[in-house]
Write an enzyme that holds these catalytic residues in place. Structure first.
Site, PDB file in Angstrom:
ATOM      1  CG  HIS A   1     -15.788 -27.190  12.615  1.00  0.00           C
ATOM      2  ND1 HIS A   1     -15.432 -25.901  12.261  1.00  0.00           N
ATOM      3  CD2 HIS A   1     -14.683 -27.745  13.143  1.00  0.00           C
ATOM      4  CE1 HIS A   1     -14.169 -25.686  12.571  1.00  0.00           C
ATOM      5  NE2 HIS A   1     -13.680 -26.790  13.116  1.00  0.00           N
TER       6      HIS A   1
ATOM      7  CD  GLU B   1      -8.464 -30.113  16.055  1.00  0.00           C
ATOM      8  OE1 GLU B   1      -7.831 -31.189  16.188  1.00  0.00           O
ATOM      9  OE2 GLU B   1      -8.762 -29.613  14.955  1.00  0.00           O
TER      10      GLU B   1
END
Length: 225
Positions: free
Chosen positions: A58, A134
């Site tokens: 990202h 994550e």
């Protein structure tokens, strides 16, 4: 499954194109770790049904820039991160390495990166998957205690073994089509590389650097697009 993929490990060098743009403190991505050990165990018999796929971490967030551990805290992109996502789309287009499909973590920083990229390429994000999140870092989320990130399992954290196993499951589910693009996080990239036996240099871990994973007779190779 692709039966030609052995379990042997290979090494390749990765360039640093774009590293100046992406240079941040980035607590989530720094440090040596136990992920490589877990990846070697869990990836020893991993056989993916494709011989190529794409990966994009990202774009930048304010927490990345300040060195704050995000984990599964849902921190949005900052203005730099949105510009990085657009620049990544331009790189995919100019390189001729357009994704066939896009899947993303459901955390907003990855999901927005994927949407910006998809719009720029005239595509849609096919799936937002919680298994691509994550690692949850427990009590150190929201702090800058970097030394605890990948060396240990802080209180309340997802264990490193469980995290790498989760990433393995996600790869096996999503990588059924060549040139699938996974938009996710620094930890997921770290686990993916460990599962495939490929080291990552610092430039590869930076925000919004497009990466190509490709199988050849030397094993999996990671290259910056």
């Amino acid at each position: 499954m692709c039966g030609t993929q052995p379990s042997s490990r290979s090494v390749s060098a990765l360039g640093t194109k774009g590293s100046e743009v992406n240079k941040v403190l980035d607590a989530d991505a720094l440090g040596t770790d136990r992920v490589v050990e877990a990846g070697a165990r869990l990836g020893a018999d991993l056989r993916l049904p494709v011989e190529s796929f794409l990966f994009l971490r990202h774009g930048r967030t304010s927490a990345n820039h300040l060195g704050i551990i995000q984990g599964q805290k849902d921190v949005p992109l900052d203005a730099v991160g949105r510009a990085q996502a657009q620049a990544a789309a331009d790189l995919f287009r100019s390189s001729g390495m357009l994704p066939a499909r896009i899947v993303s973590s459901d955390l907003s920083r990855a999901a927005e990166t994927a949407r910006i990229l998809a719009r720029a390429l005239g595509m849609k994000v096919e799936s937002y998957d919680a298994e691509l999140r994550e690692r949850h870092f427990g009590t150190v989320q929201g702090t800058s205690a970097r030394n605890l990130l990948w060396h240990s399992d802080p209180p309340g954290a997802e264990t490193i073994e469980a995290f790498v196993a989760r990433c393995r499951n996600a790869l096996q589910r999503h990588l059924g089509v060549p040139r699938t693009l996974i938009v996710a996080h620094g930890g997921v990239l770290r686990a993916t590389a460990a599962l495939l036996g490929e080291p990552l240099v610092d430039g590869a871990r930076a925000n919004a650097v497009p990466l190509s994973f490709k199988w050849n007779d030397r094993g999996w190779q990671i290259k910056q697009i």
